[in-house]
Design an enzyme around this catalytic site. Sequence first.
Site, PDB file in Angstrom:
ATOM      1  N   ASP A  74       0.810  -1.209   0.000  1.00  0.00           N
ATOM      2  CA  ASP A  74       0.000   0.000   0.000  1.00  0.00           C
ATOM      3  C   ASP A  74       0.848   1.266   0.000  1.00  0.00           C
ATOM      4  O   ASP A  74       0.471   2.273  -0.610  1.00  0.00           O
ATOM      5  CB  ASP A  74      -0.935  -0.001   1.210  1.00  0.00           C
ATOM      6  CG  ASP A  74      -2.095  -0.968   1.039  1.00  0.00           C
ATOM      7  OD1 ASP A  74      -2.233  -1.535  -0.062  1.00  0.00           O
ATOM      8  OD2 ASP A  74      -2.865  -1.160   2.000  1.00  0.00           O
ATOM      9  N   GLY A  75       1.995   1.232   0.665  1.00  0.00           N
ATOM     10  CA  GLY A  75       2.872   2.399   0.646  1.00  0.00           C
ATOM     11  C   GLY A  75       3.351   2.724  -0.754  1.00  0.00           C
ATOM     12  O   GLY A  75       3.424   3.893  -1.147  1.00  0.00           O
ATOM     13  N   ASN A 158      -4.484   8.798   1.754  1.00  0.00           N
ATOM     14  CA  ASN A 158      -4.814   8.162   3.028  1.00  0.00           C
ATOM     15  C   ASN A 158      -5.109   9.185   4.112  1.00  0.00           C
ATOM     16  O   ASN A 158      -6.236   9.279   4.591  1.00  0.00           O
ATOM     17  CB  ASN A 158      -3.671   7.254   3.491  1.00  0.00           C
ATOM     18  CG  ASN A 158      -3.910   5.794   3.211  1.00  0.00           C
ATOM     19  OD1 ASN A 158      -4.908   5.424   2.598  1.00  0.00           O
ATOM     20  ND2 ASN A 158      -3.004   4.955   3.658  1.00  0.00           N
ATOM     21  N   THR A 199      -8.835   2.756   6.965  1.00  0.00           N
ATOM     22  CA  THR A 199      -8.337   1.442   7.368  1.00  0.00           C
ATOM     23  C   THR A 199      -6.832   1.455   7.624  1.00  0.00           C
ATOM     24  O   THR A 199      -6.228   0.395   7.761  1.00  0.00           O
ATOM     25  CB  THR A 199      -8.661   0.384   6.288  1.00  0.00           C
ATOM     26  OG1 THR A 199      -8.225   0.851   5.010  1.00  0.00           O
ATOM     27  CG2 THR A 199     -10.154   0.096   6.245  1.00  0.00           C
ATOM     28  N   ALA A 200      -6.248   2.646   7.699  1.00  0.00           N
ATOM     29  CA  ALA A 200      -4.808   2.756   7.954  1.00  0.00           C
ATOM     30  C   ALA A 200      -4.586   3.206   9.400  1.00  0.00           C
ATOM     31  O   ALA A 200      -5.123   2.611  10.330  1.00  0.00           O
ATOM     32  CB  ALA A 200      -4.182   3.712   6.945  1.00  0.00           C
ATOM     33  N   TYR A 201      -3.826   4.249   9.611  1.00  0.00           N
ATOM     34  CA  TYR A 201      -3.480   4.700  10.962  1.00  0.00           C
ATOM     35  C   TYR A 201      -4.729   5.037  11.775  1.00  0.00           C
ATOM     36  O   TYR A 201      -4.823   4.737  12.975  1.00  0.00           O
ATOM     37  CB  TYR A 201      -2.557   5.916  10.855  1.00  0.00           C
ATOM     38  CG  TYR A 201      -1.832   6.312  12.124  1.00  0.00           C
ATOM     39  CD1 TYR A 201      -1.968   5.600  13.311  1.00  0.00           C
ATOM     40  CD2 TYR A 201      -0.976   7.411  12.116  1.00  0.00           C
ATOM     41  CE1 TYR A 201      -1.286   5.981  14.453  1.00  0.00           C
ATOM     42  CE2 TYR A 201      -0.287   7.797  13.253  1.00  0.00           C
ATOM     43  CZ  TYR A 201      -0.456   7.084  14.428  1.00  0.00           C
ATOM     44  OH  TYR A 201       0.226   7.467  15.554  1.00  0.00           O
ATOM     45  N   LEU A 203      -7.623   3.678  11.799  1.00  0.00           N
ATOM     46  CA  LEU A 203      -8.253   2.475  12.351  1.00  0.00           C
ATOM     47  C   LEU A 203      -7.512   2.000  13.595  1.00  0.00           C
ATOM     48  O   LEU A 203      -8.137   1.645  14.605  1.00  0.00           O
ATOM     49  CB  LEU A 203      -8.268   1.371  11.290  1.00  0.00           C
ATOM     50  CG  LEU A 203      -8.918   0.042  11.702  1.00  0.00           C
ATOM     51  CD1 LEU A 203     -10.385   0.233  12.041  1.00  0.00           C
ATOM     52  CD2 LEU A 203      -8.754  -0.992  10.590  1.00  0.00           C
ATOM     53  N   SER A 204      -6.187   2.015  13.555  1.00  0.00           N
ATOM     54  CA  SER A 204      -5.417   1.562  14.710  1.00  0.00           C
ATOM     55  C   SER A 204      -5.558   2.509  15.892  1.00  0.00           C
ATOM     56  O   SER A 204      -5.339   2.116  17.040  1.00  0.00           O
ATOM     57  CB  SER A 204      -3.946   1.407  14.338  1.00  0.00           C
ATOM     58  OG  SER A 204      -3.355   2.659  14.049  1.00  0.00           O
ATOM     59  N   ALA A 223      -4.375   8.820  21.094  1.00  0.00           N
ATOM     60  CA  ALA A 223      -4.148   8.757  22.546  1.00  0.00           C
ATOM     61  C   ALA A 223      -4.539  10.077  23.211  1.00  0.00           C
ATOM     62  O   ALA A 223      -3.717  10.735  23.862  1.00  0.00           O
ATOM     63  CB  ALA A 223      -2.691   8.398  22.845  1.00  0.00           C
TER      64      ALA A 223
END
Length: 311
Positions: A74-75, A158, A199-201, A203-204, A223
């Site tokens: 993906d990158g 993204n 669905t990248a950063y 999502l996490s 955070a």
Amino acid sequence: MTYGITGNPYKDELWPAVADLLRRLDAHGHGYCLDSHIAEGLDRRGLVDAATCRREAVADLAHHADLVLSFGGDGTMLRSVADVGTTGTPVLGVNIGRLGFLAKVEVNDLADALEQIEAGDYAIEERLLLQATLHHDEDGATNDQGDAVPDETFVAMNDFVIDKSGSTSMIEVEATVDGLYLNTYWADGLIVATPTGSTAYSLSAGGPIITPGSGVVVLTPIAAHTLTARPIILPEHCTIELTVRARSGGYVFAADGQTERPGTDGLRITVQRAAHTARLVTLPGQTYFGTLRGKLMWGQGRRHRGGSTRE
């Protein structure tokens, strides 16, 4: 059809896959051109004759190709879309990476995919791009000569990420939407993501999965200091303004994880929908929900109500 061929030169799997592709294209009389770095790598490894590498090497694939094949993960796809820019040249990702949400064709299936493309059996899916402008005139940033740093503009498929640097304390990001105050985030950072980037950063960091074409963007804190600071979905046509302050240490601004800039206290960032879109090739049988299930391993070993696991 002329194919532009690029990829991630740091993946060993790239070189035999591209060499095999070129042999197939030559055998079928299809035109192609090579990213200059890929041509140099093939020549250096002796996988393709030097004359072909010199003849087919170009510095700008998008202006020479009808369709770009991007070998990697993906990158690599994100870099290929950035390289294509505003030309509108469609991109097909060939996965030799790991997860591969964007690089949808596995390298072993490439021959079948090309047959479908040559038969015209494919579609073009447009994906939202975001544009961010860093307004350095207001944060007082200067270069080594003491001159004011000009505004910078970036495009992302993204996300844009504002992230604290190293182990420094949290940063403060004030957000407004269409001139209206939204919130001040005290957090490790903030993500502005497209549906593609959901669905990248994002999502996490606890953000939602958003289907492409939804016409929205999402702000996802990283955070956050307060539990009430939650991701929020905004319309794609809005203008988001972010003012960043770092109490100590620094932070970075990143566009698609490819381009990073050190941030300065008081930097104002404007995020809007870009004027152009990314154009991705989609083949028959490829669906977004199918990709989600495959990559996130949803419903493994189960059948849906219709009694079949097929799309």
